[in-house]
Motif scaffolding. Structure first.
Motif, PDB file in Angstrom:
ATOM      1  N   LYS A 122       0.773  -1.070  -0.160  1.00  0.00           N
ATOM      2  CA  LYS A 122       0.086   0.007  -0.209  1.00  0.00           C
ATOM      3  C   LYS A 122       0.714   1.235  -0.036  1.00  0.00           C
ATOM      4  O   LYS A 122       0.414   2.162  -0.523  1.00  0.00           O
ATOM      5  CB  LYS A 122      -1.155  -0.095   1.279  1.00  0.00           C
ATOM      6  N   TRP A 123       1.896   1.293   0.834  1.00  0.00           N
ATOM      7  CA  TRP A 123       2.756   2.270   0.659  1.00  0.00           C
ATOM      8  C   TRP A 123       4.193   1.983   0.465  1.00  0.00           C
ATOM      9  O   TRP A 123       4.642   0.957   0.665  1.00  0.00           O
ATOM     10  CB  TRP A 123       2.792   2.756   2.305  1.00  0.00           C
ATOM     11  N   GLU A 124       4.678   3.243   0.207  1.00  0.00           N
ATOM     12  CA  GLU A 124       6.407   2.967  -0.273  1.00  0.00           C
ATOM     13  C   GLU A 124       7.010   3.032   0.992  1.00  0.00           C
ATOM     14  O   GLU A 124       8.330   2.334   1.165  1.00  0.00           O
ATOM     15  CB  GLU A 124       6.837   3.993  -1.126  1.00  0.00           C
ATOM     16  N   THR A 125       6.618   3.853   1.850  1.00  0.00           N
ATOM     17  CA  THR A 125       7.450   3.776   3.215  1.00  0.00           C
ATOM     18  C   THR A 125       6.480   3.962   4.451  1.00  0.00           C
ATOM     19  O   THR A 125       5.100   4.342   4.320  1.00  0.00           O
ATOM     20  CB  THR A 125       8.493   4.920   3.210  1.00  0.00           C
ATOM     21  N   ILE A 126       7.053   3.955   5.727  1.00  0.00           N
ATOM     22  CA  ILE A 126       6.394   3.838   6.962  1.00  0.00           C
ATOM     23  C   ILE A 126       6.939   5.129   7.756  1.00  0.00           C
ATOM     24  O   ILE A 126       8.266   5.268   7.550  1.00  0.00           O
ATOM     25  CB  ILE A 126       6.375   2.691   7.770  1.00  0.00           C
ATOM     26  N   ASP A 127       6.143   5.929   8.389  1.00  0.00           N
ATOM     27  CA  ASP A 127       6.912   7.129   9.014  1.00  0.00           C
ATOM     28  C   ASP A 127       6.552   6.706  10.546  1.00  0.00           C
ATOM     29  O   ASP A 127       7.685   7.138  11.402  1.00  0.00           O
ATOM     30  CB  ASP A 127       5.764   8.252   8.933  1.00  0.00           C
ATOM     31  N   TYR A 128       5.658   5.906  11.143  1.00  0.00           N
ATOM     32  CA  TYR A 128       5.600   5.712  12.432  1.00  0.00           C
ATOM     33  C   TYR A 128       5.119   4.306  12.472  1.00  0.00           C
ATOM     34  O   TYR A 128       3.862   3.931  11.912  1.00  0.00           O
ATOM     35  CB  TYR A 128       4.556   6.529  13.317  1.00  0.00           C
ATOM     36  N   PHE A 129       5.632   3.482  13.417  1.00  0.00           N
ATOM     37  CA  PHE A 129       5.409   2.045  13.665  1.00  0.00           C
ATOM     38  C   PHE A 129       5.004   1.912  14.986  1.00  0.00           C
ATOM     39  O   PHE A 129       6.063   2.005  15.698  1.00  0.00           O
ATOM     40  CB  PHE A 129       6.107   1.055  13.127  1.00  0.00           C
ATOM     41  N   PHE A 130       3.820   1.910  15.596  1.00  0.00           N
ATOM     42  CA  PHE A 130       3.485   1.753  17.118  1.00  0.00           C
ATOM     43  C   PHE A 130       3.531   0.223  17.210  1.00  0.00           C
ATOM     44  O   PHE A 130       2.362  -0.453  16.970  1.00  0.00           O
ATOM     45  CB  PHE A 130       2.424   2.434  17.307  1.00  0.00           C
ATOM     46  N   ALA A 131       4.612  -0.513  17.731  1.00  0.00           N
ATOM     47  CA  ALA A 131       4.501  -1.923  18.111  1.00  0.00           C
ATOM     48  C   ALA A 131       3.973  -1.821  19.653  1.00  0.00           C
ATOM     49  O   ALA A 131       4.545  -1.918  20.414  1.00  0.00           O
ATOM     50  CB  ALA A 131       5.836  -2.395  17.925  1.00  0.00           C
ATOM     51  N   ASN A 132       2.921  -2.244  19.447  1.00  0.00           N
ATOM     52  CA  ASN A 132       1.902  -2.032  20.761  1.00  0.00           C
ATOM     53  C   ASN A 132       1.399  -3.425  21.303  1.00  0.00           C
ATOM     54  O   ASN A 132       0.931  -3.602  22.342  1.00  0.00           O
ATOM     55  CB  ASN A 132       0.696  -0.913  20.785  1.00  0.00           C
ATOM     56  N   ALA A 133       1.293  -4.474  20.253  1.00  0.00           N
ATOM     57  CA  ALA A 133       0.646  -5.638  20.693  1.00  0.00           C
ATOM     58  C   ALA A 133       1.673  -6.276  22.130  1.00  0.00           C
ATOM     59  O   ALA A 133       2.752  -6.168  22.134  1.00  0.00           O
ATOM     60  CB  ALA A 133       0.770  -6.555  19.671  1.00  0.00           C
ATOM     61  N   GLY A 134       0.856  -6.851  22.836  1.00  0.00           N
ATOM     62  CA  GLY A 134       1.421  -7.351  24.296  1.00  0.00           C
ATOM     63  C   GLY A 134       0.579  -8.459  24.853  1.00  0.00           C
ATOM     64  O   GLY A 134      -0.602  -8.516  24.449  1.00  0.00           O
ATOM     65  N   PHE A 135       1.389  -9.419  25.517  1.00  0.00           N
ATOM     66  CA  PHE A 135       0.389 -10.556  26.279  1.00  0.00           C
ATOM     67  C   PHE A 135       1.177 -10.630  27.634  1.00  0.00           C
ATOM     68  O   PHE A 135       2.411 -10.510  27.892  1.00  0.00           O
ATOM     69  CB  PHE A 135       0.499 -11.655  25.353  1.00  0.00           C
ATOM     70  N   ALA A 136       0.188 -11.144  28.463  1.00  0.00           N
ATOM     71  CA  ALA A 136       0.514 -11.235  29.899  1.00  0.00           C
ATOM     72  C   ALA A 136      -0.376 -12.289  30.500  1.00  0.00           C
ATOM     73  O   ALA A 136      -1.373 -12.701  30.080  1.00  0.00           O
ATOM     74  CB  ALA A 136       0.582 -10.116  30.889  1.00  0.00           C
ATOM     75  N   LYS A 137       0.304 -13.047  31.516  1.00  0.00           N
ATOM     76  CA  LYS A 137      -0.458 -14.161  32.273  1.00  0.00           C
ATOM     77  C   LYS A 137       0.020 -13.829  33.599  1.00  0.00           C
ATOM     78  O   LYS A 137       0.989 -13.698  34.139  1.00  0.00           O
ATOM     79  CB  LYS A 137       0.027 -15.651  31.857  1.00  0.00           C
ATOM     80  N   TYR A 138      -1.194 -13.575  34.567  1.00  0.00           N
ATOM     81  CA  TYR A 138      -1.000 -13.421  36.066  1.00  0.00           C
ATOM     82  C   TYR A 138      -1.066 -15.039  36.650  1.00  0.00           C
ATOM     83  O   TYR A 138      -1.965 -15.482  36.739  1.00  0.00           O
ATOM     84  CB  TYR A 138      -2.068 -12.322  36.633  1.00  0.00           C
ATOM     85  N   ASP A 139      -0.046 -15.124  37.393  1.00  0.00           N
ATOM     86  CA  ASP A 139       0.133 -16.508  37.983  1.00  0.00           C
ATOM     87  C   ASP A 139       1.614 -16.579  38.733  1.00  0.00           C
ATOM     88  O   ASP A 139       2.363 -15.496  38.429  1.00  0.00           O
ATOM     89  CB  ASP A 139      -0.084 -17.498  37.106  1.00  0.00           C
TER      90      ASP A 139
END
Length: 256
Positions: A73-90
């Protein structure tokens, strides 16, 4: 506020990622990435101008597939927000290999691989903004592996900065945030203090990214206590003691 930029946001269907999409979509080109197709569809319905891409980042070559989608879609990326995350409480003693590998893959390997691809593929300046955690500095009882994974991405970022002088990498260290994160981490999980609103965290992230900051601390309270603890090192163990009382209560409730 950013304008006219090509922006990718992972973990975009809920929480901090969703707030980033809401704040940025009107004046920018946004691709929202998440594994939750239903939530992505709802987000697309609310914000028709965005592009959405459903993918589980646990899959092999998932990061590469995200970039394939984006660069078509784009030739370039200006900002990439790598926000995905995962946790397990135990308790650390209850976590199995699959949970361990899942947490580290999403929280450490995925943003690290994202950084590698951006550095090799970008023809124009860019900024990678990675959502780490306050737990990279202060682990909280019940989040042993999550804390370790966030400390890992923190140290990876610090190592990258020792190898090159360019400024393109921002790490964000939110405290507890009012999102679905805690419900996904486990049943009746207590929230660690202090607690922030996701919208306020997103605003702080964008502000820090625009300024080109290497590190962003959305919680003024946490940032202040982090500094004070250097002079009064009793604060962190006291905090962890109080959080451990919550954890022990949760353990008794959950495993009785």
């Amino acid at each position: 506020m950013l304008s006219g930029k090509n922006i990718v946001i992972t973990g975009a269907a809920s929480g901090i990622g969703r707030e980033l999409v809401i704040l940025l979509h009107s004046k920018n080109n946004v691709i929202a990435v998440d594994m939750d197709g239903d939530r992505l569809g709802m987000l697309k319905g609310e914000l028709p101008s965005i592009e959405v891409f459903q993918i589980d980042l646990l899959f092999p070559d998932a990061v590469e597939k995200v970039f394939e989608k984006v660069y078509k879609k784009w030739e370039t990326i200006d900002y990439f927000f790598a926000n995905a995350g995962f946790a397990k409480y135990d308790s650390w003693s209850n976590l199995d290999q699959q949970a361990f590998e899942t947490i580290f893959r999403i929280n450490a390997w995925v943003p690290f691989r994202t950084a590698q691809i951006l550095k090799k593929s970008q023809i124009k300046p860019f900024r990678l903004v990675v959502t780490a955690s306050a737990m990279a500095f202060w682990t909280v009882p019940g989040y042993s592996v999550y804390s370790a994974s966030k400390a890992a991405i923190h140290q990876l970022a610090e190592s990258i900065r020792t190898e090159e002088y360019s400024n393109w990498l921002t790490l964000v260290y939110p405290a507890s945030t009012t999102t679905a994160f805690f419900s996904k981490a486990g049943k009746n999980v207590p929230q660690a203090f202090p607690v922030q609103q996701a919208e306020n965290v997103a605003k702080a992230i964008i502000k820090g990214a625009i300024k080109g900051k290497k590190r962003v601390y959305p919680s003024f309270i946490f940032r202040s206590v982090l500094l004070i603890n250097r002079l009064l090192p009793i604060i962190r163990p006291l905090y962890q003691f109080l959080e451990n009382r919550k954890f022990q209560k949760w353990m008794g409730y959950t495993y009785k």
